[in-house]
Design a protein around this motif. Structure first.
Motif, PDB file in Angstrom:
ATOM      1  N   MET A  37       0.820  -1.199   0.000  1.00 12.17           N
ATOM      2  CA  MET A  37       0.000   0.000   0.000  1.00 12.17           C
ATOM      3  C   MET A  37       0.859   1.256   0.000  1.00 12.17           C
ATOM      4  O   MET A  37       0.515   2.270  -0.580  1.00 12.17           O
ATOM      5  N   ASP A  38       2.022   1.211   0.661  1.00 15.45           N
ATOM      6  CA  ASP A  38       2.870   2.389   0.721  1.00 15.45           C
ATOM      7  C   ASP A  38       3.373   2.784  -0.647  1.00 15.45           C
ATOM      8  O   ASP A  38       3.653   3.954  -0.909  1.00 15.45           O
ATOM      9  N   SER A  39       3.531   1.774  -1.567  1.00 17.52           N
ATOM     10  CA  SER A  39       4.013   2.089  -2.906  1.00 17.52           C
ATOM     11  C   SER A  39       3.059   2.995  -3.647  1.00 17.52           C
ATOM     12  O   SER A  39       3.451   3.739  -4.528  1.00 17.52           O
ATOM     13  N   TYR A  40       1.754   2.928  -3.299  1.00 16.96           N
ATOM     14  CA  TYR A  40       0.771   3.809  -3.900  1.00 16.96           C
ATOM     15  C   TYR A  40       0.602   5.108  -3.104  1.00 16.96           C
ATOM     16  O   TYR A  40      -0.145   5.980  -3.486  1.00 16.96           O
ATOM     17  N   ASN A  41       1.298   5.201  -1.954  1.00 16.71           N
ATOM     18  CA  ASN A  41       1.240   6.388  -1.111  1.00 16.71           C
ATOM     19  C   ASN A  41      -0.188   6.685  -0.661  1.00 16.71           C
ATOM     20  O   ASN A  41      -0.635   7.826  -0.679  1.00 16.71           O
ATOM     21  N   ILE A  42      -0.918   5.619  -0.295  1.00 19.76           N
ATOM     22  CA  ILE A  42      -2.302   5.816   0.112  1.00 19.76           C
ATOM     23  C   ILE A  42      -2.542   5.360   1.556  1.00 19.76           C
ATOM     24  O   ILE A  42      -3.667   5.295   2.004  1.00 19.76           O
ATOM     25  N   SER A  43      -1.463   5.048   2.276  1.00 17.38           N
ATOM     26  CA  SER A  43      -1.643   4.692   3.669  1.00 17.38           C
ATOM     27  C   SER A  43      -2.002   5.937   4.471  1.00 17.38           C
ATOM     28  O   SER A  43      -1.726   7.063   4.073  1.00 17.38           O
ATOM     29  N   ARG A  44      -2.584   5.725   5.608  1.00 20.40           N
ATOM     30  CA  ARG A  44      -3.031   6.857   6.425  1.00 20.40           C
ATOM     31  C   ARG A  44      -1.854   7.683   6.918  1.00 20.40           C
ATOM     32  O   ARG A  44      -1.935   8.905   7.048  1.00 20.40           O
ATOM     33  N   HIS A  45      -0.734   7.010   7.200  1.00 17.23           N
ATOM     34  CA  HIS A  45       0.479   7.698   7.645  1.00 17.23           C
ATOM     35  C   HIS A  45       1.610   7.317   6.691  1.00 17.23           C
ATOM     36  O   HIS A  45       2.282   6.297   6.892  1.00 17.23           O
ATOM     37  N   PRO A  46       1.824   8.088   5.640  1.00 15.88           N
ATOM     38  CA  PRO A  46       2.853   7.720   4.652  1.00 15.88           C
ATOM     39  C   PRO A  46       4.242   7.740   5.262  1.00 15.88           C
ATOM     40  O   PRO A  46       4.542   8.531   6.161  1.00 15.88           O
ATOM     41  N   THR A  47       5.074   6.846   4.783  1.00 20.24           N
ATOM     42  CA  THR A  47       6.457   6.774   5.271  1.00 20.24           C
ATOM     43  C   THR A  47       7.391   7.641   4.447  1.00 20.24           C
ATOM     44  O   THR A  47       8.460   8.022   4.939  1.00 20.24           O
ATOM     45  N   THR A  48       7.026   7.915   3.187  1.00 20.08           N
ATOM     46  CA  THR A  48       7.846   8.781   2.339  1.00 20.08           C
ATOM     47  C   THR A  48       6.975   9.857   1.704  1.00 20.08           C
ATOM     48  O   THR A  48       5.772   9.672   1.522  1.00 20.08           O
ATOM     49  N   LEU A  49       7.605  10.953   1.357  1.00 22.64           N
ATOM     50  CA  LEU A  49       6.927  12.085   0.719  1.00 22.64           C
ATOM     51  C   LEU A  49       7.671  12.461  -0.545  1.00 22.64           C
ATOM     52  O   LEU A  49       8.885  12.240  -0.664  1.00 22.64           O
ATOM     53  N   TRP A  50       6.939  13.045  -1.496  1.00 20.83           N
ATOM     54  CA  TRP A  50       7.574  13.583  -2.697  1.00 20.83           C
ATOM     55  C   TRP A  50       7.827  15.066  -2.457  1.00 20.83           C
ATOM     56  O   TRP A  50       6.903  15.853  -2.281  1.00 20.83           O
ATOM     57  N   ILE A  51       9.114  15.425  -2.439  1.00 25.14           N
ATOM     58  CA  ILE A  51       9.520  16.796  -2.141  1.00 25.14           C
ATOM     59  C   ILE A  51      10.274  17.373  -3.339  1.00 25.14           C
ATOM     60  O   ILE A  51      11.153  16.715  -3.900  1.00 25.14           O
ATOM     61  N   GLN A  52       9.925  18.606  -3.702  1.00 28.77           N
ATOM     62  CA  GLN A  52      10.617  19.310  -4.778  1.00 28.77           C
ATOM     63  C   GLN A  52      11.354  20.525  -4.217  1.00 28.77           C
ATOM     64  O   GLN A  52      10.884  21.170  -3.280  1.00 28.77           O
ATOM     65  N   PHE A  53      12.486  20.815  -4.836  1.00 28.73           N
ATOM     66  CA  PHE A  53      13.274  21.992  -4.505  1.00 28.73           C
ATOM     67  C   PHE A  53      13.346  22.862  -5.763  1.00 28.73           C
ATOM     68  O   PHE A  53      13.700  22.365  -6.839  1.00 28.73           O
ATOM     69  N   GLU A  54      13.040  24.140  -5.613  1.00 33.61           N
ATOM     70  CA  GLU A  54      13.036  25.051  -6.762  1.00 33.61           C
ATOM     71  C   GLU A  54      13.906  26.266  -6.464  1.00 33.61           C
ATOM     72  O   GLU A  54      13.902  26.792  -5.343  1.00 33.61           O
ATOM     73  N   CYS A  55      14.634  26.697  -7.513  1.00 36.06           N
ATOM     74  CA  CYS A  55      15.549  27.831  -7.351  1.00 36.06           C
ATOM     75  C   CYS A  55      15.732  28.547  -8.679  1.00 36.06           C
ATOM     76  O   CYS A  55      15.512  27.957  -9.754  1.00 36.06           O
ATOM     77  N   GLU A  56      16.128  29.829  -8.592  1.00 32.39           N
ATOM     78  CA  GLU A  56      16.499  30.590  -9.786  1.00 32.39           C
ATOM     79  C   GLU A  56      17.954  31.005  -9.642  1.00 32.39           C
ATOM     80  O   GLU A  56      18.325  31.742  -8.720  1.00 32.39           O
ATOM     81  N   TYR A  57      18.751  30.489 -10.586  1.00 35.01           N
ATOM     82  CA  TYR A  57      20.186  30.783 -10.544  1.00 35.01           C
ATOM     83  C   TYR A  57      20.749  30.581 -11.944  1.00 35.01           C
ATOM     84  O   TYR A  57      20.479  29.561 -12.594  1.00 35.01           O
ATOM     85  N   VAL A  58      21.539  31.527 -12.405  1.00 37.44           N
ATOM     86  CA  VAL A  58      22.132  31.446 -13.745  1.00 37.44           C
ATOM     87  C   VAL A  58      23.578  30.976 -13.595  1.00 37.44           C
ATOM     88  O   VAL A  58      24.408  31.661 -12.977  1.00 37.44           O
ATOM     89  N   VAL A  59      23.857  29.791 -14.159  1.00 40.15           N
ATOM     90  CA  VAL A  59      25.207  29.231 -14.092  1.00 40.15           C
ATOM     91  C   VAL A  59      26.079  29.871 -15.166  1.00 40.15           C
ATOM     92  O   VAL A  59      25.572  30.400 -16.164  1.00 40.15           O
ATOM     93  N   PRO A  60      27.396  29.818 -15.004  1.00 38.92           N
ATOM     94  CA  PRO A  60      28.284  30.459 -15.986  1.00 38.92           C
ATOM     95  C   PRO A  60      28.137  29.902 -17.395  1.00 38.92           C
ATOM     96  O   PRO A  60      28.121  30.643 -18.379  1.00 38.92           O
ATOM     97  N   ASN A  61      27.989  28.575 -17.531  1.00 37.01           N
ATOM     98  CA  ASN A  61      27.839  27.941 -18.847  1.00 37.01           C
ATOM     99  C   ASN A  61      27.326  26.522 -18.658  1.00 37.01           C
ATOM    100  O   ASN A  61      26.996  26.103 -17.540  1.00 37.01           O
ATOM    101  N   ASP A  62      27.301  25.772 -19.761  1.00 37.52           N
ATOM    102  CA  ASP A  62      26.770  24.406 -19.700  1.00 37.52           C
ATOM    103  C   ASP A  62      27.634  23.464 -18.878  1.00 37.52           C
ATOM    104  O   ASP A  62      27.211  22.346 -18.571  1.00 37.52           O
ATOM    105  N   GLY A  63      28.809  23.869 -18.519  1.00 34.69           N
ATOM    106  CA  GLY A  63      29.678  23.014 -17.722  1.00 34.69           C
ATOM    107  C   GLY A  63      29.361  23.037 -16.242  1.00 34.69           C
ATOM    108  O   GLY A  63      30.070  22.377 -15.455  1.00 34.69           O
ATOM    109  N   PHE A  64      28.293  23.757 -15.854  1.00 35.72           N
ATOM    110  CA  PHE A  64      27.924  23.851 -14.450  1.00 35.72           C
ATOM    111  C   PHE A  64      26.472  23.425 -14.271  1.00 35.72           C
ATOM    112  O   PHE A  64      25.647  23.544 -15.177  1.00 35.72           O
ATOM    113  N   VAL A  65      26.174  22.939 -13.059  1.00 35.40           N
ATOM    114  CA  VAL A  65      24.839  22.475 -12.751  1.00 35.40           C
ATOM    115  C   VAL A  65      24.528  22.775 -11.294  1.00 35.40           C
ATOM    116  O   VAL A  65      25.439  22.825 -10.454  1.00 35.40           O
ATOM    117  N   LEU A  66      23.256  22.968 -10.995  1.00 34.95           N
ATOM    118  CA  LEU A  66      22.833  23.242  -9.626  1.00 34.95           C
ATOM    119  C   LEU A  66      22.407  21.943  -8.959  1.00 34.95           C
ATOM    120  O   LEU A  66      21.850  21.045  -9.613  1.00 34.95           O
TER     121      LEU A  66
END
Length: 222
Positions: free
Chosen positions: A1-30
């Motif tokens: 049931m946890d694989s469907y994330n439908i249990s009453r108390h989930p053990t894992t969450l889907w979390i996103q991180f968002e940011c705005e940042y301009v890297v010097p070129n394609d050789g860099f990553v955030l």
């Protein structure tokens, strides 16, 4: 049931991180680097790499499943490819994340205070969950579709008329005309015969009367 994330108390969450940042070129990553193993345990080479939404847009998003009801520290870090070595860390203090039981996303501009938007958890309806019976029905349907397609392809294709069909039609037309000629000639001959016969019949009474008159005259002289 946890694989469907439908249990009453989930053990894992889907979390996103968002940011705005301009890297010097394609050789860099955030990337997101933090105090828990999922975020590299402060090892930048094992950090969570973010994806730039559009090339050179400066909008970065990283997503991952993290333990529910957990607390951890993290920061943005700019990594240089190909070895993913740290190029620049955020100059701000460590960010502290406190997770509960809801999915969500951290809006964290570079070196700026972050905000957490909760994505409310919605339990799916029981009849919307994919079951083994659904799988069997789908398999049966696919088999029926495949059998129908096979039977349709096995039907005898309609016969194609030969390219010389117009010549054949013309030939048949000529043959019909030829076969009709004797009938036409015979009909014409019969019509002519009837005409001549009628003409003779019309003339015969007059001739017969003339002969009778001649016989009477001859008898008179005799």
């Amino acid at each position: 049931m946890d694989s469907y994330n439908i249990s009453r108390h989930p053990t894992t969450l889907w979390i996103q991180f968002e940011c705005e940042y301009v890297v010097p070129n394609d050789g860099f990553v955030l990337a997101v680097c933090g105090s828990i193993p999922e975020l590299g345990s402060w090892n930048a080479s094992a950090a969570l790499i973010a994806d730039q939404q559009l090339k050179e847009s400066g909008k970065w998003v990283a997503g991952i499943h993290l333990p529910a009801n957990s607390t951890f520290a993290w920061k943005w870090v700019v990594l240089q490819r190909p070895n993913l070595t740290p190029y620049r860390w955020e100059e701000t203090h460590n960010r502290i994340a406190i997770l509960g039981e809801h999915n969500g996303k951290f809006l964290a501009p570079w070196n700026t205070e972050m905000a957490f938007d909760v994505v409310p958890f919605t339990k799916p309806r029981e009849d919307s969950i994919w079951t083994d019976d659904d799988a069997r029905q789908l398999k049966t349907l696919l088999n029926l579709i495949a059998q129908h397609n096979y039977e349709s392809s096995s039907l005898e294709e309609p016969k194609v008329q030969p390219k010389n069909q117009p010549a054949t039609i013309v030939g048949r037309g000529i043959l019909d005309i030829i076969l009709r000629i004797p009938r036409c000639v015979g009909a014409m001959a019969m019509s002519a015969f009837e005409l001549i016969k009628n003409k003779l019949v019309s003339l015969w009474p007059g001739r017969h009367n003339q002969e009778d008159d001649a016989d009477r005259d001859l008898g008179t002289w005799v």
